[in-house]
Motif scaffolding. Structure first.
Motif, short mmCIF file in Angstrom:
data_model
loop_
_atom_site.label_atom_id
_atom_site.label_comp_id
_atom_site.label_asym_id
_atom_site.label_seq_id
_atom_site.Cartn_x
_atom_site.Cartn_y
_atom_site.Cartn_z
N VAL A 50 15.36 -25.49 -56.68
CA VAL A 50 15.31 -25.74 -55.17
C VAL A 50 14.57 -27.21 -54.78
N LEU A 51 13.45 -27.46 -55.57
CA LEU A 51 12.81 -28.49 -55.45
C LEU A 51 13.60 -29.69 -55.78
N ALA A 52 14.41 -29.60 -57.09
CA ALA A 52 15.15 -30.53 -57.31
C ALA A 52 16.47 -30.94 -56.34
N ALA A 53 16.88 -29.74 -55.62
CA ALA A 53 17.89 -29.88 -54.55
C ALA A 53 17.43 -30.84 -53.56
N VAL A 54 16.30 -30.31 -53.14
CA VAL A 54 15.64 -30.99 -52.11
C VAL A 54 15.51 -32.51 -52.44
N GLU A 55 15.00 -33.01 -53.56
CA GLU A 55 14.93 -34.19 -53.83
C GLU A 55 16.38 -34.88 -53.89
N LEU A 56 17.43 -34.55 -53.84
CA LEU A 56 18.78 -34.93 -53.83
C LEU A 56 18.95 -35.45 -52.62
N TYR A 57 18.07 -34.90 -51.65
CA TYR A 57 18.44 -35.39 -50.11
C TYR A 57 17.30 -36.33 -49.72
N ASP A 58 16.59 -37.18 -50.78
CA ASP A 58 15.58 -37.94 -50.51
C ASP A 58 14.40 -37.46 -49.80
N VAL A 59 13.97 -36.45 -50.03
CA VAL A 59 12.87 -35.80 -49.57
C VAL A 59 11.69 -35.75 -50.62
N ASP A 60 10.61 -36.62 -50.36
CA ASP A 60 9.37 -36.62 -51.29
C ASP A 60 9.00 -35.04 -51.61
N VAL A 61 8.88 -35.02 -52.85
CA VAL A 61 8.22 -33.93 -53.19
C VAL A 61 6.88 -33.64 -53.91
N PRO A 62 5.91 -33.21 -53.64
CA PRO A 62 4.54 -33.72 -54.02
C PRO A 62 4.53 -33.37 -55.63
N VAL A 63 3.79 -34.35 -56.51
CA VAL A 63 3.78 -34.20 -57.81
C VAL A 63 3.34 -32.76 -58.37
N ALA A 64 2.33 -32.32 -57.60
CA ALA A 64 1.64 -31.00 -57.99
C ALA A 64 2.56 -29.76 -57.76
N ALA A 65 3.71 -29.90 -56.94
CA ALA A 65 4.88 -28.80 -56.67
C ALA A 65 5.87 -28.84 -57.90
N LEU A 66 5.94 -29.94 -58.77
CA LEU A 66 6.83 -30.02 -59.83
C LEU A 66 6.13 -29.20 -60.76
N ARG A 67 4.91 -28.70 -61.00
CA ARG A 67 4.50 -28.20 -61.80
C ARG A 67 4.37 -26.60 -61.70
N VAL A 68 5.08 -26.18 -60.48
CA VAL A 68 5.03 -24.88 -60.43
C VAL A 68 6.28 -23.96 -61.15
N GLU A 69 7.19 -24.72 -61.64
CA GLU A 69 8.08 -24.09 -62.62
C GLU A 69 7.38 -23.76 -63.72
N GLU A 70 6.67 -24.81 -64.35
CA GLU A 70 6.05 -24.47 -65.70
C GLU A 70 4.85 -23.43 -65.62
N ILE A 71 4.22 -23.39 -64.38
CA ILE A 71 3.18 -22.20 -64.39
C ILE A 71 3.75 -20.88 -63.90
N GLY A 72 4.87 -21.22 -63.12
CA GLY A 72 5.33 -19.73 -62.89
C GLY A 72 6.19 -19.27 -64.21
N LEU A 74 5.38 -19.44 -67.20
CA LEU A 74 4.21 -18.62 -68.18
C LEU A 74 3.72 -17.18 -67.33
N ALA A 75 3.51 -17.59 -65.88
CA ALA A 75 3.17 -16.36 -65.27
C ALA A 75 4.09 -15.28 -65.29
N GLY A 76 5.48 -15.51 -65.14
CA GLY A 76 6.51 -14.70 -65.35
C GLY A 76 6.57 -14.00 -66.59
N LEU A 77 6.13 -14.75 -67.70
CA LEU A 77 6.32 -14.23 -69.00
C LEU A 77 5.09 -13.10 -69.43
N ALA A 78 4.12 -13.54 -68.76
CA ALA A 78 2.73 -12.61 -68.74
C ALA A 78 3.30 -11.26 -67.97
N GLY A 79 3.84 -11.45 -66.79
CA GLY A 79 4.32 -10.26 -65.87
C GLY A 79 5.32 -9.32 -66.81
N ALA A 80 6.36 -9.93 -67.57
CA ALA A 80 7.07 -9.26 -68.14
C ALA A 80 6.83 -8.68 -69.56
#
Length: 347
Positions: A50-72, A74-80
């Motif tokens: 979704v963040l990558a799709a938003v960037e396709l429409y020239d919307v600036d995404v905060p750099v911190a938001a780009l780490r959500v996928e990596e952190i998520g 590991l969190a999802g793996l821990a939950g699994a």
């Protein structure tokens, strides 16, 4: 781990592993199971898409938001892992045999490999290989899907291993037809994957922003080794989690086939939002095809093999789509004819 099972050729019902399936469980339980699995496995990737799709429409995404996928991830793996541990410990054992801690050892081993890879223990420069950990994650996701389905009294696919002495013996028509059924699913789905990629290339020409470059760059795995590992991981998880488990559990929850296929198709399509609005729609017919093939034949291994083979071959050599599509369709038709011969012999 529960053995991977599938239905018999003579019937279309899902086979219980032991005892009676929990027929009192309904749609709410079914959706809770499949959506929980999806949230753990695909939720982080969906956020990144979704963040990558938003960037396709020239919307600036905060750099911190780009780490959500990596952190998520590991969190999802821990939950699994916690969910899988709970399923292992509380698994019903009617005969009273077996020690749950013996089944925990492979889980601990997989988690150890993942942690070591994330810490950079396998490389001289202290970076992740994106291979060892990724493949160890695959073990956890496959195991979790099988255990969750087993709690519904369902089996994913029966896997009958042939002994070395029986590999070269002459098979009966029924045995050849049974094998041809798996081959038919493999070739038919390989053709569907090629057709989906062709459709994607057509939809990319429609007005609107689309992803620049290839999927490897978009996924952040431009190197060959991690790209192959990612291709195998995504193929197995998509076909097992977003196809087999969804169709099996929702069918057991007495949901209509069209609903099962729509849910499976949407689960496959949404994480591809990074392709652009129109191109990601190419995944919808692919998801419906995979869901129908699994519902009809209850064979997930040929689906995963076809998807993984395409990913690997495309990464290594590129795939000439039209010739491969024609060849796969011809092979699928030949295998279908073999299944008809077996049906006649069985009758």
């Amino acid at each position: 781990m529960y053995s991977l099972l599938a239905r018999e050729r003579s019937g279309h019902s899902q086979l219980p592993i032991s005892g009676r399936p929990p027929t009192s469980w309904g749609a709410a339980h079914g959706y809770a199971a499949v959506l929980s699995l999806y949230a753990f496995a695909a939720g982080p990737h969906l956020v990144g898409a979704v963040l990558a799709a938003v960037e396709l429409y020239d919307v600036d995404v905060p750099v911190a938001a780009l780490r959500v996928e990596e952190i998520g991830r590991l969190a999802g793996l821990a939950g699994a892992a916690i969910w899988l541990l709970w399923l292992i410990v509380t698994r019903p054992r009617p005969d009273g045999t077996g020690h749950w801690w013996r089944r925990v050892v492979p889980l601990v081993g997989a988690l150890t490999v993942i942690a070591a890879d994330e810490a950079g223990e396998f490389t001289a420069d202290g970076t992740s290989t994106q291979i060892a950990g990724h493949l160890s994650e695959l073990v956890i996701w496959v195991w979790l899907c099988v255990e969750v389905a087993a709690r519904w009294g369902l089996s994913i696919q029966r896997l009958k291993l042939t002994g070395p002495t029986r590999l070269f013996r002459k098979r009966t028509k029924v045995e050849r037809a049974t094998r041809a059924q798996g081959e038919m699913v493999f070739y038919a789905y390989a053709a569907a994957v090629c057709a989906a990629v062709l459709l994607l290339s057509v939809l990319q020409r429609l007005p609107g922003p689309v992803m620049e470059g290839d999927q490897a760059a978009a996924a952040g795995v431009p190197d060959l080794g991690p790209l192959l590992a990612h291709g195998i991981w995504s193929a197995c998880v998509e076909e097992l989690l977003a196809t087999a488990v969804v169709v099996a559990i929702l069918t057991a929850a007495r949901r209509p086939l069209w609903e099962c296929l729509v849910v499976a198709a949407l689960m496959r399509t949404l994480p591809h939002a990074y392709l652009g609005l129109w191109p990601m729609l190419a995944m919808l017919p692919l998801g419906i095809t995979a869901g129908w093939l699994y519902h009809r034949y209850r064979r997930v291994i040929p689906l995963a093999l076809a998807h993984a083979s395409f990913n690997v071959l495309n990464s290594l050599f590129g795939v000439p789509l039209l010739p491969v599509l024609a060849l796969a369709l011809a092979a699928a038709f030949w295998a279908w004819r073999e299944t008809r011969t077996g049906d006649e012999a069985h009758a």
